[in-house]
Write a protein that holds these residues in place. Sequence first.
Motif, PDB file in Angstrom:
ATOM      1  N   ALA A  73      23.091  16.466  50.322  1.00 60.04           N
ATOM      2  CA  ALA A  73      23.522  16.138  48.958  1.00 60.04           C
ATOM      3  C   ALA A  73      22.779  14.902  48.444  1.00 60.04           C
ATOM      4  O   ALA A  73      22.833  14.605  47.252  1.00 60.04           O
ATOM      5  CB  ALA A  73      25.029  15.884  48.943  1.00 60.04           C
TER       6      ALA A  73
ATOM      7  N   PRO B 134      21.654  21.168  55.255  1.00 61.22           N
ATOM      8  CA  PRO B 134      21.941  20.968  53.828  1.00 61.22           C
ATOM      9  C   PRO B 134      22.136  19.480  53.538  1.00 61.22           C
ATOM     10  O   PRO B 134      22.740  18.769  54.335  1.00 61.22           O
ATOM     11  CB  PRO B 134      23.260  21.713  53.594  1.00 61.22           C
ATOM     12  CG  PRO B 134      23.675  22.277  54.897  1.00 61.22           C
ATOM     13  CD  PRO B 134      22.822  21.685  55.971  1.00 61.22           C
TER      14      PRO B 134
ATOM     15  N   ARG C 118      34.714  16.086  64.892  1.00 65.96           N
ATOM     16  CA  ARG C 118      35.567  16.901  64.038  1.00 65.96           C
ATOM     17  C   ARG C 118      36.987  16.348  64.028  1.00 65.96           C
ATOM     18  O   ARG C 118      37.452  15.791  65.030  1.00 65.96           O
ATOM     19  CB  ARG C 118      35.618  18.355  64.529  1.00 65.96           C
ATOM     20  CG  ARG C 118      34.351  19.159  64.242  1.00 65.96           C
ATOM     21  CD  ARG C 118      34.101  19.296  62.749  1.00 65.96           C
ATOM     22  NE  ARG C 118      32.937  20.109  62.418  1.00 65.96           N
ATOM     23  CZ  ARG C 118      31.677  19.661  62.298  1.00 65.96           C
ATOM     24  NH1 ARG C 118      31.399  18.383  62.511  1.00 65.96           N
ATOM     25  NH2 ARG C 118      30.711  20.478  61.966  1.00 65.96           N
TER      26      ARG C 118
ATOM     27  N   ARG D  68      17.775  16.308  62.470  1.00 64.25           N
ATOM     28  CA  ARG D  68      16.781  15.696  61.574  1.00 64.25           C
ATOM     29  C   ARG D  68      15.380  15.616  62.167  1.00 64.25           C
ATOM     30  O   ARG D  68      14.436  15.315  61.429  1.00 64.25           O
ATOM     31  CB  ARG D  68      17.238  14.285  61.193  1.00 64.25           C
ATOM     32  CG  ARG D  68      18.568  14.261  60.447  1.00 64.25           C
ATOM     33  CD  ARG D  68      19.027  12.846  60.151  1.00 64.25           C
ATOM     34  NE  ARG D  68      20.276  12.843  59.401  1.00 64.25           N
ATOM     35  CZ  ARG D  68      21.484  12.920  59.951  1.00 64.25           C
ATOM     36  NH1 ARG D  68      21.623  12.989  61.273  1.00 64.25           N
ATOM     37  NH2 ARG D  68      22.568  12.929  59.190  1.00 64.25           N
TER      38      ARG D  68
ATOM     39  N   ARG E 271      29.727  16.622  68.769  1.00 61.67           N
ATOM     40  CA  ARG E 271      30.229  17.012  67.445  1.00 61.67           C
ATOM     41  C   ARG E 271      31.457  16.205  67.089  1.00 61.67           C
ATOM     42  O   ARG E 271      32.363  16.096  67.899  1.00 61.67           O
ATOM     43  CB  ARG E 271      30.623  18.463  67.498  1.00 61.67           C
ATOM     44  CG  ARG E 271      29.558  19.347  66.962  1.00 61.67           C
ATOM     45  CD  ARG E 271      30.161  20.643  66.558  1.00 61.67           C
ATOM     46  NE  ARG E 271      29.394  21.187  65.490  1.00 61.67           N
ATOM     47  CZ  ARG E 271      28.665  22.290  65.634  1.00 61.67           C
ATOM     48  NH1 ARG E 271      28.630  22.903  66.780  1.00 61.67           N
ATOM     49  NH2 ARG E 271      27.998  22.752  64.625  1.00 61.67           N
TER      50      ARG E 271
ATOM     51  N   ALA F  42      23.459  19.495  62.197  1.00 64.31           N
ATOM     52  CA  ALA F  42      22.676  18.919  61.100  1.00 64.31           C
ATOM     53  C   ALA F  42      21.629  17.982  61.703  1.00 64.31           C
ATOM     54  O   ALA F  42      21.736  16.763  61.610  1.00 64.31           O
ATOM     55  CB  ALA F  42      23.601  18.187  60.139  1.00 64.31           C
TER      56      ALA F  42
ATOM     57  N   TRP G  98      13.836  11.373  56.528  1.00 67.42           N
ATOM     58  CA  TRP G  98      13.458  12.324  57.581  1.00 67.42           C
ATOM     59  C   TRP G  98      13.101  13.695  56.993  1.00 67.42           C
ATOM     60  O   TRP G  98      12.316  14.446  57.575  1.00 67.42           O
ATOM     61  CB  TRP G  98      14.593  12.470  58.598  1.00 67.42           C
ATOM     62  CG  TRP G  98      15.913  12.797  57.936  1.00 67.42           C
ATOM     63  CD1 TRP G  98      16.834  11.896  57.477  1.00 67.42           C
ATOM     64  CD2 TRP G  98      16.407  14.095  57.588  1.00 67.42           C
ATOM     65  NE1 TRP G  98      17.878  12.564  56.875  1.00 67.42           N
ATOM     66  CE2 TRP G  98      17.644  13.903  56.938  1.00 67.42           C
ATOM     67  CE3 TRP G  98      15.936  15.397  57.780  1.00 67.42           C
ATOM     68  CZ2 TRP G  98      18.415  14.983  56.466  1.00 67.42           C
ATOM     69  CZ3 TRP G  98      16.694  16.462  57.314  1.00 67.42           C
ATOM     70  CH2 TRP G  98      17.916  16.246  56.669  1.00 67.42           C
TER      71      TRP G  98
ATOM     72  N   ARG H 267      24.450  25.422  65.855  1.00 67.94           N
ATOM     73  CA  ARG H 267      24.016  24.750  64.622  1.00 67.94           C
ATOM     74  C   ARG H 267      24.463  23.291  64.563  1.00 67.94           C
ATOM     75  O   ARG H 267      25.613  22.982  64.800  1.00 67.94           O
ATOM     76  CB  ARG H 267      24.568  25.479  63.384  1.00 67.94           C
ATOM     77  CG  ARG H 267      24.047  24.893  62.075  1.00 67.94           C
ATOM     78  CD  ARG H 267      25.068  25.005  60.969  1.00 67.94           C
ATOM     79  NE  ARG H 267      26.295  24.303  61.294  1.00 67.94           N
ATOM     80  CZ  ARG H 267      26.464  22.974  61.179  1.00 67.94           C
ATOM     81  NH1 ARG H 267      25.496  22.205  60.744  1.00 67.94           N
ATOM     82  NH2 ARG H 267      27.624  22.413  61.527  1.00 67.94           N
TER      83      ARG H 267
HETATM   84  C1  LIG Z   1      27.088  19.512  51.331  1.00 68.31           C
HETATM   85  C2  LIG Z   1      26.508  18.691  52.445  1.00 68.31           C
HETATM   86  C3  LIG Z   1      25.810  17.542  52.155  1.00 68.31           C
HETATM   87  C4  LIG Z   1      25.203  16.796  53.179  1.00 68.31           C
HETATM   88  N1  LIG Z   1      24.397  15.736  52.834  1.00 68.31           N
HETATM   89  C5  LIG Z   1      23.682  15.133  53.796  1.00 68.31           C
HETATM   90  C6  LIG Z   1      22.702  14.160  53.444  1.00 68.31           C
HETATM   91  O1  LIG Z   1      22.449  13.840  52.274  1.00 68.31           O
HETATM   92  N2  LIG Z   1      22.011  13.575  54.465  1.00 68.31           N
HETATM   93  C7  LIG Z   1      22.213  13.894  55.779  1.00 68.31           C
HETATM   94  O2  LIG Z   1      21.532  13.340  56.644  1.00 68.31           O
HETATM   95  N3  LIG Z   1      23.142  14.813  56.136  1.00 68.31           N
HETATM   96  C8  LIG Z   1      23.860  15.457  55.185  1.00 68.31           C
HETATM   97  N4  LIG Z   1      24.772  16.440  55.524  1.00 68.31           N
HETATM   98  C9  LIG Z   1      25.008  16.783  56.939  1.00 68.31           C
HETATM   99  C10 LIG Z   1      26.400  16.321  57.397  1.00 68.31           C
HETATM  100  O3  LIG Z   1      26.409  14.921  57.525  1.00 68.31           O
HETATM  101  C11 LIG Z   1      26.755  17.030  58.728  1.00 68.31           C
HETATM  102  O4  LIG Z   1      26.828  18.410  58.492  1.00 68.31           O
HETATM  103  C12 LIG Z   1      28.079  16.526  59.297  1.00 68.31           C
HETATM  104  O5  LIG Z   1      27.956  15.178  59.692  1.00 68.31           O
HETATM  105  C13 LIG Z   1      28.557  17.339  60.503  1.00 68.31           C
HETATM  106  O6  LIG Z   1      27.598  17.382  61.510  1.00 68.31           O
HETATM  107  P1  LIG Z   1      27.075  18.786  62.087  1.00 68.31           P
HETATM  108  O7  LIG Z   1      26.600  19.590  60.913  1.00 68.31           O
HETATM  109  O8  LIG Z   1      25.952  18.431  63.035  1.00 68.31           O
HETATM  110  O9  LIG Z   1      28.212  19.466  62.795  1.00 68.31           O
HETATM  111  C14 LIG Z   1      25.380  17.192  54.531  1.00 68.31           C
HETATM  112  C15 LIG Z   1      26.092  18.349  54.824  1.00 68.31           C
HETATM  113  C16 LIG Z   1      26.635  19.114  53.796  1.00 68.31           C
HETATM  114  C17 LIG Z   1      27.345  20.411  54.132  1.00 68.31           C
END
Ligand SMILES: Cc1cc2nc3c(=O)[nH]c(=O)nc-3n(C[C@H](O)[C@H](O)[C@H](O)COP(=O)(O)O)c2cc1C
Length: 189
Positions: free
Chosen positions: A123, A121, A171, A15, A169, A13, A70, A11
Amino acid sequence: MKELLPEIEVRRARRALDDRTVPNEVVQRVLRAGTLAASCFNNQPWRFVVVQDAQTLDAIREHLSRGNYWARRAPLILAVATDEQLDCRNDDGRAYALFDTGMATANLVLQATREGLIAHPIAGFDAIAVREALHVPETYTVITLVIIGYPGDQGHLNEKHRALETSPRARKPEHTVVFFDRFEERDNA
Ligand SMILES: Cc1cc2nc3c(=O)[nH]c(=O)nc-3n(C[C@H](O)[C@H](O)[C@H](O)COP(=O)(O)O)c2cc1C
């Protein structure tokens, strides 16, 4: 078991979304995974509004932050809402609605990952406007939108986001967030 669950490893995040429709049975499994989460007193305070209809998707797209351009491509957006009154509230100030809703959201994100989907997800949206657009009652908070779709090409991403698609990643070092036997305030910078 010697490895992490593959869905946890895989997993990200991401785009780069395709606009292909997500089949109904897949959506159903993703939602089911969410609803099987644990919750305080089994209160199940999460509410999910599935947005797939073209007109409603358009209405939500209007309320995304600029940096979340995106997400406009997503064929499916899941609005996640809760109301603090739906879950445990302890006298010492602990309120569990957001916690339990987060647990449910993590479950469904992992199931979506298992299904080969991106489930990201965010915000960055106008939560009040989204709440109103989806007819969510005022006592609820739309805490996140989970942007869902199959992986697609990176053509619609800006340079920064294109680089992030394949970034390692990031962290915090584990020793700054995990402690044994006693909490230690460590420099998290
Ligand atoms: C509650 C929450 C809000 C987030 N809001 C955004 C957002 O508005 N835009 C975005 O591109 N990513 C958003 N993210 C993704 C985070 O930036 C991403 O999970 C973090 O950088 C870690 O990367 P990974 O999930 O690939 O491990 C959000 C993640 C979470 C859990």
